[in-house]
Motif scaffolding. Structure first.
Motif, PDB file in Angstrom:
ATOM      1  N   PRO A 337       0.816  -1.227   0.000  1.00 31.40           N
ATOM      2  CA  PRO A 337       0.000   0.000   0.000  1.00 31.40           C
ATOM      3  C   PRO A 337       0.845   1.272   0.000  1.00 31.40           C
ATOM      4  N   ALA A 338       0.174   2.416  -0.221  1.00 32.00           N
ATOM      5  CA  ALA A 338       0.857   3.721  -0.215  1.00 32.00           C
ATOM      6  C   ALA A 338       0.160   4.652   0.770  1.00 32.00           C
ATOM      7  N   TYR A 339       0.918   5.557   1.383  1.00 34.93           N
ATOM      8  CA  TYR A 339       0.364   6.584   2.276  1.00 34.93           C
ATOM      9  C   TYR A 339       0.563   7.940   1.606  1.00 34.93           C
ATOM     10  N   ILE A 340      -0.547   8.680   1.410  1.00 35.01           N
ATOM     11  CA  ILE A 340      -0.445   9.999   0.771  1.00 35.01           C
ATOM     12  C   ILE A 340      -0.805  11.078   1.802  1.00 35.01           C
ATOM     13  N   PHE A 341       0.098  12.036   1.993  1.00 36.99           N
ATOM     14  CA  PHE A 341      -0.109  13.116   2.965  1.00 36.99           C
ATOM     15  C   PHE A 341      -0.580  14.359   2.216  1.00 36.99           C
ATOM     16  N   MET A 342      -1.794  14.843   2.578  1.00 34.55           N
ATOM     17  CA  MET A 342      -2.424  15.926   1.830  1.00 34.55           C
ATOM     18  C   MET A 342      -2.685  17.088   2.793  1.00 34.55           C
ATOM     19  N   ILE A 343      -1.918  18.178   2.588  1.00 39.62           N
ATOM     20  CA  ILE A 343      -1.901  19.263   3.575  1.00 39.62           C
ATOM     21  C   ILE A 343      -2.606  20.508   3.047  1.00 39.62           C
ATOM     22  N   ASP A 344      -3.614  20.949   3.781  1.00 39.49           N
ATOM     23  CA  ASP A 344      -4.333  22.185   3.455  1.00 39.49           C
ATOM     24  C   ASP A 344      -3.413  23.358   3.834  1.00 39.49           C
ATOM     25  N   VAL A 345      -2.988  24.142   2.809  1.00 40.97           N
ATOM     26  CA  VAL A 345      -2.062  25.257   3.069  1.00 40.97           C
ATOM     27  C   VAL A 345      -2.781  26.605   2.947  1.00 40.97           C
ATOM     28  N   ILE A 458      -9.814  14.198  -2.055  1.00 42.84           N
ATOM     29  CA  ILE A 458     -10.002  12.738  -1.908  1.00 42.84           C
ATOM     30  C   ILE A 458      -9.953  12.081  -3.284  1.00 42.84           C
ATOM     31  N   GLN A 459     -10.602  12.738  -4.248  1.00 44.94           N
ATOM     32  CA  GLN A 459     -10.624  12.203  -5.616  1.00 44.94           C
ATOM     33  C   GLN A 459      -9.198  12.027  -6.150  1.00 44.94           C
ATOM     34  N   ALA A 460      -8.366  13.027  -5.914  1.00 46.13           N
ATOM     35  CA  ALA A 460      -6.979  12.973  -6.387  1.00 46.13           C
ATOM     36  C   ALA A 460      -6.254  11.787  -5.757  1.00 46.13           C
ATOM     37  N   GLY A 461      -6.488  11.569  -4.453  1.00 48.31           N
ATOM     38  CA  GLY A 461      -5.853  10.445  -3.767  1.00 48.31           C
ATOM     39  C   GLY A 461      -6.264   9.108  -4.357  1.00 48.31           C
ATOM     40  N   VAL A 462      -7.565   8.956  -4.599  1.00 47.07           N
ATOM     41  CA  VAL A 462      -8.071   7.696  -5.188  1.00 47.07           C
ATOM     42  C   VAL A 462      -7.462   7.476  -6.568  1.00 47.07           C
ATOM     43  N   GLU A 463      -7.431   8.553  -7.369  1.00 52.83           N
ATOM     44  CA  GLU A 463      -6.875   8.442  -8.730  1.00 52.83           C
ATOM     45  C   GLU A 463      -5.400   8.026  -8.683  1.00 52.83           C
ATOM     46  N   ALA A 464      -4.652   8.588  -7.743  1.00 53.28           N
ATOM     47  CA  ALA A 464      -3.223   8.258  -7.636  1.00 53.28           C
ATOM     48  C   ALA A 464      -3.037   6.778  -7.297  1.00 53.28           C
ATOM     49  N   LEU A 465      -3.854   6.262  -6.381  1.00 54.07           N
ATOM     50  CA  LEU A 465      -3.744   4.842  -5.996  1.00 54.07           C
ATOM     51  C   LEU A 465      -4.174   3.941  -7.155  1.00 54.07           C
ATOM     52  N   LYS A 466      -5.188   4.415  -7.893  1.00 54.06           N
ATOM     53  CA  LYS A 466      -5.666   3.649  -9.044  1.00 54.06           C
ATOM     54  C   LYS A 466      -4.553   3.524 -10.084  1.00 54.06           C
ATOM     55  N   ALA A 467      -3.886   4.649 -10.349  1.00 50.70           N
ATOM     56  CA  ALA A 467      -2.814   4.663 -11.354  1.00 50.70           C
ATOM     57  C   ALA A 467      -1.659   3.764 -10.911  1.00 50.70           C
ATOM     58  N   ALA A 468      -1.411   3.701  -9.584  1.00 51.92           N
ATOM     59  CA  ALA A 468      -0.293   2.885  -9.083  1.00 51.92           C
ATOM     60  C   ALA A 468      -0.724   1.437  -8.843  1.00 51.92           C
ATOM     61  N   GLU A 469      -2.021   1.149  -9.070  1.00 52.09           N
ATOM     62  CA  GLU A 469      -2.582  -0.191  -8.855  1.00 52.09           C
ATOM     63  C   GLU A 469      -2.278  -0.716  -7.450  1.00 52.09           C
ATOM     64  N   CYS A 470      -2.536   0.138  -6.447  1.00 51.71           N
ATOM     65  CA  CYS A 470      -2.334  -0.331  -5.075  1.00 51.71           C
ATOM     66  C   CYS A 470      -3.420   0.249  -4.170  1.00 51.71           C
ATOM     67  N   SER A 471      -3.520  -0.299  -2.968  1.00 52.81           N
ATOM     68  CA  SER A 471      -4.440   0.268  -1.977  1.00 52.81           C
ATOM     69  C   SER A 471      -3.639   1.260  -1.126  1.00 52.81           C
ATOM     70  N   GLY A 472      -4.289   1.902  -0.149  1.00 54.23           N
ATOM     71  CA  GLY A 472      -3.521   2.837   0.670  1.00 54.23           C
ATOM     72  C   GLY A 472      -4.381   3.711   1.541  1.00 54.23           C
ATOM     73  N   LYS A 473      -3.733   4.713   2.092  1.00 54.04           N
ATOM     74  CA  LYS A 473      -4.423   5.592   3.028  1.00 54.04           C
ATOM     75  C   LYS A 473      -4.083   7.052   2.737  1.00 54.04           C
ATOM     76  N   LEU A 474      -5.120   7.911   2.816  1.00 59.27           N
ATOM     77  CA  LEU A 474      -4.902   9.351   2.667  1.00 59.27           C
ATOM     78  C   LEU A 474      -4.921   9.980   4.061  1.00 59.27           C
ATOM     79  N   PHE A 475      -3.909  10.771   4.383  1.00 64.77           N
ATOM     80  CA  PHE A 475      -3.890  11.546   5.624  1.00 64.77           C
ATOM     81  C   PHE A 475      -4.170  12.983   5.228  1.00 64.77           C
ATOM     82  N   ILE A 476      -5.390  13.455   5.528  1.00 57.79           N
ATOM     83  CA  ILE A 476      -5.792  14.797   5.086  1.00 57.79           C
ATOM     84  C   ILE A 476      -5.830  15.734   6.298  1.00 57.79           C
TER      85      ILE A 476
END
Length: 929
Positions: A337-345, A458-476
């Motif tokens: 899996p992959a962990y994506i860190f998404m920071i509101d700036v 969230i959509q961007a996170g799902v798309e990134a995991l889809k492209a990498a063909e893996c599952s994972g978690k978004l930390f928003i």
């Protein structure tokens, strides 16, 4: 309720203004059960005879205990039984032949006459409502106070009603420190609060599965009669202590796990080998299956396989199978899996210092990504996104000297602008990532952008995991309600005028449409969402937290975040979240033996059909509560069997099946069911079913159903299982003697109390949190631990024993710690000794303490060290971090503390434990007359 006496009013099941301390009373039962009711219509009880004279009854307070029941005589609060349907109490009629123990006295304030007796709220709306006025009804209320004047009454002694702390202490004394072997069908485990060691000998550990009762009724009619919900709370990834064996992994190679051909149950201790070991009969559906040649083994003289103890799947309740490609998506093996860190700036997060704090923490935290036992490093990939009204993706490929930013500003058509270099291995790209984390706070230091988007993130996170063909978690990490023009834009719909109306439920319903679809997309991709919210005003928690709760994620909320006060609290939540044991892209199925089946599921899950529980991720803190119903008669001989099978991807990308098996007894005697009930599991079920029901029904109705079902369960016990006794006695099954305190506490929780003083977001947040809780968490939430610290033995390793959660237990010279898994308070009595204050706070007296103190100073003395180590140990045990609030007696902040004293009257409405017990007793007598 007035201190001068508990006045019962006719008929008890009629909705009454202010009854039990709730704004709209408990009211009558709905015409049909709306949830939680087991199997349909409530029983009908005969209509009571009319014409019984009103009588004034004075009762003494006596408690009897037998091996499986506790009987409490509710009296001593003068009960004016002015209802037609209440029998006259005869002081010695039908006593149990048990030794009565008389409990202490004390005085009610003064005479019965007085403002509390005939005042507003006594005769008023709801008192003489439909069905209430009539011949003989007006009498007692006219000049009621004068009639009721009499000698001073003795007050009920709170120590004489069942105590949760005593029950916990007794179980710890009886079963603590022991080995609990799981080789007996239907045995009731120690309480969740007891320290014990589990030895798996054929049934799953209670850490993985706990039941509302360990003896199911044989027929649907019996289940309907007692209305005790039949449910199991499953925590498939529960953490086990270091002295217990981790799960064995069974690998059958390309053949894969052995299963029953008909019902598809997996090989387990309930399969019976026959025909010299060449065939096995399924314990779930009785189908006879051939044993594959590679799995064949001879049987011993007992008919057991010779390799019984060498195979976990034959001798243990819980184990794992390595899954074959048939169990993988598109028959392709899974990726780590992959962990994506998404920071509101946006402006708020930058200004508060949060963005810098997150970036600094990630530099060290990413070294601690979860890894397989024994692995040198983690295989989890990481990616980074920052956003406000637009999204910025970062290329952090190891070959680069500097990270590269790519901007996506079209929110309507979300796509990921780069494939290669977005998700990377932290070890390989360490220097580029650290470089990026240094730059982010400076890049946005001068931003004025205050609007944010949310759904596209969230959509961007799902798309990134889809492209990498893996599952994972978004930390928003997000600050405010998404108001920028983009899909998923939300508006403020917080309307306090809806509180206590039919429409209050809409405040907790997520906004439909896009967010619903997002949840489905996330689950399909195995993408879990952990949301860290830092709001300063309303954010529509019901909608924003919805995706997290359907994807096995967690929502953390830090209102009015201040770096100095909340920084550490947030960071420790983040660390726990990143490090915890977790499985991805999970699907769970619960199979049962014939005669009953799983019908309902409560948890942070998604259901596409009626049997498959889908979870984008499942971690060590998430539990699913499963309700069962009969579809046939169960046999006492074979019992009830259940198997939970969870297919998931490990942190290293291996597909596995985790199996938990449990066998329960079945009985045609209701007394057996009540004897093997577990109160903590029952209240977990009721909390989740009530919190789901409040999305569709008025809170008043939900509370009424809860009270009704409590009364029904206890009335059924009294009618069918208890020895005959006086009507004035409230008889509780021993295993459920503290059930009323938990039920009353549940009804006083934020989500179920209609009060305009509570924040809608906080109520929605608690509702979402509880839906994923296990039995330990709901137990602690509904009955917090209140620990006296002022006379603790600093030399001893043993913690001081908790006391009952009531204001009566506090002392002016005392210091108490209160915790419920979410809040942590240190309460200081106004007469705390200067020595104690000096040793803990390093100031001469309470008057010298700074008002904004939020942590304990590190002092070199035994008291300070002991208290700090106690708090550290607590924080370590709990799934979430808790921020310490230091509260002085009579301070304004004391209100926050007092709402957790669950035996007292609720601050925002809700009865005290004592009043609730009296009320439930009346309901029971009503049902039985």
């Amino acid at each position: 309720m007035s201190q001068q006496g508990y006045v019962a009013t006719p008929p008890y099941s009629q909705a009454q203004s202010g009854m039990g301390g709730y704004p709209a009373g408990f009211g009558s039962a709905p015409s049909q059960p709306l949830y939680g009711h087991y199997g349909g219509q409530p029983q009908s009880f005969p209509v009571p005879p009319t014409g019984v004279q009103h009588s004034l009854v004075q009762e003494s307070f006596i408690m009897y205990e037998s091996s499986d029941a506790v009987s409490v005589e509710i009296g001593n609060r003068v009960c004016a039984l002015i209802s037609r349907d209440c029998p006259v109490f005869l002081p010695n009629a039908g006593r149990q032949s048990l030794t009565p123990v008389l409990f202490g006295t004390g005085q009610f304030g003064g005479q019965m006459a007085g403002p509390g007796m005939a005042g507003p709220g006594m005769a008023g709306p709801g008192m003489a409502g439909p069905g209430m006025a009539g011949p003989g009804m007006a009498g007692p209320f006219q000049g009621g106070a004068a009639q009721m004047a009499g000698p001073p009454q003795k007050k009920l002694d709170p120590d004489s009603i069942p105590s949760t702390t005593q029950v916990i202490e007794d179980d710890q004394a009886k079963r603590g420190g022991q080995v609990y072997a799981t080789n007996v069908r239907g045995q009731v485990p120690p309480l969740v609060t007891t320290n014990f060691t589990v030895q798996d000998q054929g049934n799953a550990s209670p850490r993985y599965m706990r039941c509302t009762t360990y003896s199911f009724p044989c027929t649907a009619d019996l289940a309907k009669q007692c209305q005790v919900p039949l449910a199991t709370i499953i925590k498939p990834f529960a953490t086990v202590p270091k002295n217990e064996t981790p799960l064995y992994v069974v690998n059958h190679g390309e053949a894969g796990p052995i299963r029953c051909n008909r019902c598809k149950a997996y090989m387990c201790p309930y399969m019976q080998f026959i025909d010299g070991g060449r065939r096995f009969q399924c314990g779930f559906c009785s189908c006879v299956n051939e044993v594959p040649a590679f799995y064949f083994q001879h049987l011993d003289h007992m008919g057991r396989r010779v390799d019984f103890y060498e195979r976990p799947e034959l001798s243990l309740g819980s184990y794992e199978f390595v899954a074959t490609l048939d169990y993988c998506k598109n028959n392709k093996s899974a990726s780590p899996p992959a962990y994506i860190f998404m920071i509101d700036v946006s402006y708020a997060n930058v200004k508060s210092g949060l963005v810098r704090l997150i970036c600094e923490e990630l530099k060290t935290l990413l070294d601690n990504l979860p890894r397989e036992e024994g692995a040198e490093s983690s295989t989890v990939k990481v990616g980074f996104v920052t956003y406000n009204k637009i999204l910025h993706f970062y290329n952090v490929k190891s070959a680069l000297a500097q990270p590269q930013m790519m901007v996506v500003s079209d929110m309507a058509e979300m796509f990921v602008p780069l494939l290669d270099g977005f998700l990377v291995n932290f070890q390989e790209s360490c220097s580029v990532i650290n470089n990026l984390l240094d730059q982010i706070p400076d890049m946005f230091a001068d931003t004025n952008e205050s609007e944010t988007v949310f759904a596209p993130v969230i959509q961007a996170g799902v798309e990134a995991l889809k492209a990498a063909e893996c599952s994972g978690k978004l930390f928003i990490f997000h600050s405010s309600i998404p108001t920028a023009e983009a899909p998923g834009k939300l508006k403020n719909r917080d309307d306090k005028k809806l509180i206590n109306t039919e429409k209050e439920k809409t405040l907790f319903q997520p906004q439909k449409g896009l967010y619903e679809q997002l949840s489905k997309d996330c689950v399909a991709q195995g993408c879990s969402v952990d949301l860290f919210l830092f709001p300063s005003q309303y954010v529509d928690m019901a909608t924003m937290g919805d995706v997290s709760t359907h994807t096995g994620g967690t929502v953390h909320k830090y209102s009015n975040f201040q770096l100095e006060l909340d920084g550490e609290h947030f960071l420790s939540d983040l660390r726990k979240d990143v490090r915890k044991a977790i499985g991805f892209d999970a699907i769970m199925r619960v199979r049962t033996s014939t005669g009953f089946r799983a019908t309902d599921f409560f948890g942070a899950v998604h259901m596409n059909n009626t049997t498959d529980v889908e979870m984008a991720a499942v971690d060590c803190d998430k539990a699913v509560t499963v309700e069962f119903k009969h579809d046939d008669t169960l046999s006492e001989e074979t019992g009830a069997l259940m198997q939970c099978a969870l297919l998931y991807t490990t942190i290293s990308g291996q597909r596995r099946l985790r199996i938990h098996n449990l066998s329960l007894n079945c009985s045609s005697q209701l007394s057996e069911l009540y004897k093997s009930c577990e109160t903590d599991a029952l209240i977990n079920f009721f909390a989740k079913s009530a919190y789901r029901a409040m999305l569709n029904q008025p809170l008043k109705t939900v509370r009424e159903i809860l009270v009704n079902q409590t009364a029904h369960m206890l009335a059924c016990y009294r009618k069918n299982c208890a020895s005959p006794s006086a009507a004035s006695q409230l008889i509780l099954p021993d295993a459920m003697k503290v059930f009323p305190i938990y039920m009353n506490s549940l009804m006083k929780t934020g989500p179920l109390v209609g009060s305009a003083e509570l924040s809608t977001d906080d109520r929605a947040h608690q509702r979402l949190s509880v839906m994923a809780m296990g039995v330990e968490e709901t137990q602690l939430l509904l009955y917090p631990r209140l620990v006296p610290l002022h006379n603790m033995d600093v030399a001893s390793d043993v913690l001081p024993a908790p006391v009952r959660c009531s204001e009566e237990r506090l002392t002016d010279a005392g210091m108490f710690l209160l915790e419920n898994g979410h809040s942590l308070f240190l309460w200081l009595g106004q007469a705390c000794t200067p020595e104690l204050v000096q040793s803990i706070f390093n100031v001469p007296s309470l008057a010298h303490m700074p008002s904004d103190l939020s942590s304990l100073p590190v002092l070199d003395n035994p008291q300070s060290k002991k208290l700090r180590s106690m708090i550290e140990a607590l924080l370590d045990q709990r799934p979430k971090s808790m921020k310490l609030l230091i509260v002085r007696q009579k301070d304004r902040s004391e209100m926050l503390f007092r709402q957790h004293l669950v035996e007292d009257k609720g601050l925002h409405g809700g009865a005290s434990y004592m009043d609730f017990l009296c009320y439930v007793h009346r309901e029971i007598r009503n049902l039985l007359t």
